[in-house]
Motif scaffolding. Structure first.
Motif, short mmCIF file in Angstrom:
data_model
loop_
_atom_site.label_atom_id
_atom_site.label_comp_id
_atom_site.label_asym_id
_atom_site.label_seq_id
_atom_site.Cartn_x
_atom_site.Cartn_y
_atom_site.Cartn_z
N MET A 1 87.38 -109.33 5.25
CA MET A 1 87.82 -108.08 4.62
C MET A 1 86.87 -106.97 5.02
O MET A 1 85.65 -107.16 4.99
N PRO A 2 87.39 -105.81 5.42
CA PRO A 2 86.50 -104.69 5.74
C PRO A 2 85.58 -104.37 4.56
O PRO A 2 86.01 -104.40 3.41
N THR A 3 84.33 -104.07 4.84
CA THR A 3 83.35 -103.85 3.79
C THR A 3 83.77 -102.75 2.81
O THR A 3 83.61 -102.89 1.61
N TRP A 4 84.33 -101.66 3.34
CA TRP A 4 84.71 -100.54 2.46
C TRP A 4 85.79 -100.95 1.47
O TRP A 4 85.85 -100.43 0.35
N LEU B 1 88.04 -102.14 -4.09
CA LEU B 1 88.60 -103.11 -5.02
C LEU B 1 87.67 -103.36 -6.20
O LEU B 1 88.13 -103.57 -7.33
N GLY B 2 86.37 -103.32 -5.96
CA GLY B 2 85.41 -103.46 -7.06
C GLY B 2 85.56 -102.34 -8.07
O GLY B 2 85.58 -102.57 -9.28
N GLY B 3 85.68 -101.11 -7.57
CA GLY B 3 85.87 -99.96 -8.46
C GLY B 3 87.18 -100.02 -9.20
O GLY B 3 87.25 -99.73 -10.40
N THR C 1 82.46 -94.76 -9.97
CA THR C 1 81.18 -94.52 -9.29
C THR C 1 80.25 -95.73 -9.46
O THR C 1 79.94 -96.42 -8.49
N TYR C 2 79.87 -96.00 -10.69
CA TYR C 2 78.95 -97.10 -10.98
C TYR C 2 79.55 -98.46 -10.62
O TYR C 2 78.92 -99.28 -9.94
N GLY C 3 80.77 -98.72 -11.07
CA GLY C 3 81.41 -100.01 -10.81
C GLY C 3 81.60 -100.27 -9.34
O GLY C 3 81.35 -101.38 -8.85
N THR C 4 82.06 -99.25 -8.61
CA THR C 4 82.27 -99.39 -7.17
C THR C 4 80.95 -99.72 -6.47
O THR C 4 80.88 -100.64 -5.64
N GLY C 5 79.90 -98.98 -6.82
CA GLY C 5 78.61 -99.17 -6.16
C GLY C 5 77.99 -100.52 -6.42
O GLY C 5 77.53 -101.19 -5.50
N ARG C 6 78.01 -100.97 -7.67
CA ARG C 6 77.30 -102.22 -7.99
C ARG C 6 78.01 -103.45 -7.44
O ARG C 6 77.37 -104.34 -6.87
N GLY D 1 70.95 -101.08 -10.07
CA GLY D 1 70.18 -99.84 -10.00
C GLY D 1 70.83 -98.83 -9.07
O GLY D 1 70.90 -97.63 -9.38
N PHE D 2 71.35 -99.31 -7.94
CA PHE D 2 72.04 -98.44 -6.98
C PHE D 2 73.28 -97.81 -7.61
O PHE D 2 73.48 -96.59 -7.55
N GLY D 3 74.11 -98.63 -8.25
CA GLY D 3 75.32 -98.12 -8.88
C GLY D 3 75.02 -97.19 -10.04
O GLY D 3 75.71 -96.18 -10.24
N ALA D 4 73.98 -97.52 -10.81
CA ALA D 4 73.66 -96.73 -12.00
C ALA D 4 73.23 -95.31 -11.66
O ALA D 4 73.60 -94.36 -12.35
N PHE D 5 72.45 -95.17 -10.60
CA PHE D 5 72.00 -93.83 -10.24
C PHE D 5 73.18 -92.95 -9.85
O PHE D 5 73.29 -91.80 -10.25
N ILE D 6 74.11 -93.53 -9.08
CA ILE D 6 75.31 -92.80 -8.68
C ILE D 6 76.15 -92.44 -9.91
O ILE D 6 76.74 -91.36 -9.99
N GLY D 7 76.20 -93.35 -10.87
CA GLY D 7 77.07 -93.17 -12.02
C GLY D 7 76.46 -92.45 -13.22
O GLY D 7 77.15 -92.27 -14.23
#
Length: 298
Positions: free
Chosen positions: A18-21, A26-28, A89-94, A126-132
């Motif tokens: 599956m393409p990474t993007w 789908l996570g978001g 934002t947060y859900g997609t990132g994490r 942490g990555f997702g949280a900062f974005i969100g």
């Protein structure tokens, strides 16, 4: 285009890529679908966490009844647009970051240990949280608004109205108020949720076999672990972001313990679990189904 395997879905032995993007998307989407169902429990949890020592103690059912009586059933969905934007934002990132790190590690070193799963989950959180964080600030303000007297309410109409008004009236940096607290909570939540889910799922696989029962049991166990571990930092984060003026996590922690007692750090445990338990189940069930649809049609 480079791709990846999905770790939480039950695939057949044939490796499909599956393409990474797409994994991020789908996570978001899975997070947004899940929060649409559990938003009332999150709103009740926030209202309970903001009650100070001088206010009447209320149970989960009592708080729910109070909200419905004063604001109607629709009041339980106050802040839904902010909750959806937070997941976008947060859900997609994490989730995207966690699966990406799992792929990189597996490709180089094989199956990660539980400790390594925790580390990857915490970094992803942490990555997702900062974005969100901006969406988080808007969400806290919107869900808490109904507990204030009419003359003190901010009356944001939606998440974008909230974000623009906060930036205009209080400065852009206010959108990241409590970012450290948000990231601290995310480290704990994701370490507990994603790490424990992956580990419990692996341990119970031989007992339940691949399927919805395994996902449900693993998710509910992970949800309980997450609720207990994250609630103290969640309460601190909520109060930091709700405060009219900036304040530190340490000062909020000391104030809660001094004025309300140590057990106040677990205030709202029931609604927290009623949100996180089903939320964990729904996220992974929706993610499984979205993955299956992608592989079927693409």
């Amino acid at each position: 285009m480079p791709g990846k395997e999905i770790h939480f879905a039950d695939k057949d032995p044939i490796v499909k890529v599956m393409p990474t993007w797409v994994n991020f998307v789908l996570g978001g989407m899975s997070g947004m679908m899940a929060i649409s169902i559990v938003q009332p429990a999150d709103l009740v949890k926030t209202r309970m966490q903001l009650r100070g020592p001088g206010e009447k103690r209320m149970t989960f059912l009592g708080m729910t009844r109070d909200i419905v009586n004063k604001e109607g059933v629709r009041g339980l969905y106050t802040g839904l647009t902010a909750a959806l934007f937070r997941q976008a934002t947060y859900g997609t990132g994490r989730l995207g970051c966690f699966n990406g790190l799992m792929d990189i590690y597996k490709g180089s070193y094989g199956t990660p240990s539980f400790a390594m799963k925790l580390v990857m989950a915490m970094v992803s959180g942490g990555f997702g949280a900062f974005i969100g964080t901006p969406a988080e600030v808007a969400l806290i303000r919107m869900t808490a608004d109904g507990r204030l007297p009419p003359e003190r309410r901010r009356n944001y109409t939606n998440v974008f109205n909230a974000l623009s008004r906060i930036a205009r009236e209080e400065g852009v940096t206010t959108l990241w108020r409590g970012a450290v607290a948000t990231c601290t909570r995310a480290l704990v939540v994701n370490g507990a949720q994603l790490g424990s889910y992956a580990q419990v799922r692996e341990m119970l696989l031989s007992t339940f076999g691949n399927g919805i029962t395994l996902h449900f049991v693993s998710s509910m166990i992970a949800g309980f672990v997450t609720s207990v571990a994250s609630l103290p930092v969640d309460i601190i984060k909520t109060r930091v972001q709700y405060a009219a003026k900036g304040t530190s996590q340490v000062s909020v922690l000391m104030s809660v313990v001094k004025n309300e007692g140590v057990l106040a750090l677990w205030k709202g445990l029931l609604p927290t679990y009623l949100k996180i338990g089903p939320m964990t189940v729904l996220i992974f069930v929706f993610l499984e189904q979205l993955n299956a649809l992608y592989y079927k049609y693409f």
